[in-house]
Design an enzyme around this catalytic site. Structure first.
Site, PDB file in Angstrom:
ATOM      1  N   HIS A   1      22.556 105.849 119.671  1.00 17.46           N
ATOM      2  CA  HIS A   1      21.575 106.039 120.658  1.00 17.46           C
ATOM      3  C   HIS A   1      20.729 107.268 120.395  1.00 17.46           C
ATOM      4  O   HIS A   1      20.383 107.895 121.734  1.00 17.46           O
ATOM      5  CB  HIS A   1      22.081 105.774 122.061  1.00 17.46           C
ATOM      6  CG  HIS A   1      21.389 105.103 122.964  1.00 17.46           C
ATOM      7  ND1 HIS A   1      20.663 105.697 123.838  1.00 17.46           N
ATOM      8  CD2 HIS A   1      21.095 103.660 123.083  1.00 17.46           C
ATOM      9  CE1 HIS A   1      19.827 104.468 124.543  1.00 17.46           C
ATOM     10  NE2 HIS A   1      20.262 103.469 124.147  1.00 17.46           N
TER      11      HIS A   1
ATOM     12  N   GLU B   1      24.064 103.257 113.709  1.00 18.81           N
ATOM     13  CA  GLU B   1      22.728 103.181 114.466  1.00 18.81           C
ATOM     14  C   GLU B   1      22.066 104.266 114.857  1.00 18.81           C
ATOM     15  O   GLU B   1      22.657 104.716 115.919  1.00 18.81           O
ATOM     16  CB  GLU B   1      22.735 101.730 115.045  1.00 18.81           C
ATOM     17  CG  GLU B   1      21.612 101.305 115.991  1.00 18.81           C
ATOM     18  CD  GLU B   1      21.544 100.195 116.992  1.00 18.81           C
ATOM     19  OE1 GLU B   1      20.646  99.976 117.750  1.00 18.81           O
ATOM     20  OE2 GLU B   1      22.591  99.444 117.005  1.00 18.81           O
TER      21      GLU B   1
ATOM     22  N   GLU C   1      14.280 100.480 116.181  1.00 21.08           N
ATOM     23  CA  GLU C   1      14.084  99.538 117.347  1.00 21.08           C
ATOM     24  C   GLU C   1      12.902 100.288 117.894  1.00 21.08           C
ATOM     25  O   GLU C   1      12.331  99.536 118.963  1.00 21.08           O
ATOM     26  CB  GLU C   1      15.290  99.609 118.333  1.00 21.08           C
ATOM     27  CG  GLU C   1      15.974 100.935 118.730  1.00 21.08           C
ATOM     28  CD  GLU C   1      17.002 100.858 119.602  1.00 21.08           C
ATOM     29  OE1 GLU C   1      17.198 101.302 120.655  1.00 21.08           O
ATOM     30  OE2 GLU C   1      17.991 100.277 119.000  1.00 21.08           O
TER      31      GLU C   1
ATOM     32  N   HIS D   1      16.300  93.725 116.793  1.00 18.08           N
ATOM     33  CA  HIS D   1      16.684  94.451 117.954  1.00 18.08           C
ATOM     34  C   HIS D   1      16.402  93.632 119.007  1.00 18.08           C
ATOM     35  O   HIS D   1      15.376  93.005 119.111  1.00 18.08           O
ATOM     36  CB  HIS D   1      15.973  95.880 118.153  1.00 18.08           C
ATOM     37  CG  HIS D   1      16.012  96.775 119.411  1.00 18.08           C
ATOM     38  ND1 HIS D   1      15.135  96.668 120.170  1.00 18.08           N
ATOM     39  CD2 HIS D   1      17.534  97.263 119.947  1.00 18.08           C
ATOM     40  CE1 HIS D   1      15.878  97.411 121.380  1.00 18.08           C
ATOM     41  NE2 HIS D   1      16.935  97.644 121.090  1.00 18.08           N
TER      42      HIS D   1
END
Length: 233
Positions: free
Chosen positions: A43, A67, A93, A143
């Site tokens: 994140h 990610e 994303e 996503h």
């Protein structure tokens, strides 16, 4: 990194943050063995140097992908991370165009692209992104944190590209209110989404869904660091 309440100011020492994260991934691997792949969602919380250190610490647990280890605004920095670790990076994303994805792919800074069909130009543009990725032997993981409509669109993309890898599937799609947004929810069987054969993207909105579930504003509550700066959580 497990999410505490956004009311709690964030702080961990570098050693505690990295050690706790490595231990957490290890616990999940111990719990599921090799029967489940682990996708490690960072994140965008790390600096490039932190991302490299953490990736090396969890390499032994064979993550499917790593990610968004860092912010997406510097492709050279993502390249630096990719060239210094041995696990695949998934990102994209927050990107919108084929030109941004091409810049990542040309650098070898991504192994799984994550276009958002609702944000990156719809099905046509995302298919172009997938084709660019295919030319670099890169997989596609659409996503999808949104609604059953988004899931259905992603499923159509997945069904027509050769380099589809994995589909993000939001929890609660088979339960109200999400299940009541469409006339017939998508089918899940043995851990897979079944591609529908109905027209269009395979679903129809339920009657009066906008009246049954009207828009409700949601407060954007940003978590803060102990020094008052913003934490991207």
């Amino acid at each position: 990194f497990l999410d505490e309440s956004r009311d709690v100011p964030y702080f961990k020492t570098h050693a505690a943050k990295i050690r706790d994260a490595i231990d957490t991934v290890g616990r999940y691997r111990d719990a599921v063995g090799d029967d489940v792949d682990l996708c490690i969602e960072i994140h965008r919380r790390l600096t490039p140097s932190e991302a490299i250190i953490l990736a090396r610490g969890i390499e032994a647990y064979h993550p499917f992908f790593y990610e968004d280890p860092i912010l997406p605004d510097n492709f050279d920095a993502m390249d630096l991370v990719a060239q210094n670790i041995h696990i695949p990076i998934a990102t994209g994303e927050r990107l919108h165009t084929i030109f941004e994805f091409e810049a990542l792919l040309r650098r070898g800074a991504v192994q799984y692209v994550r276009p958002d069909v609702c944000m990156a130009g719809g099905l046509t543009h995302c298919k172009k992104i997938a084709a660019l990725a295919e030319a670099h032997h890169v997989g596609v993981v659409p996503h999808n944190p949104l609604s059953p409509v988004s899931t259905a669109a992603c499923l159509q993309l997945a069904a027509c590209i050769p380099n589809f890898a994995l589909q993000e599937y939001p929890k609660g799609e088979l339960e109200p209110p999400k299940s009541e947004m469409v006339k017939v929810p998508l089918t899940v069987a043995d851990g897979y989404l079944v591609v529908p054969d109905a027209p269009g993207i395979g679903i129809e909105l339920a009657e009066n869904v906008q009246k049954r579930y009207p828009y409700r504003p949601r407060e954007v509550k940003t978590r803060l660091h102990v020094d008052g700066s913003v934490v991207d959580q």
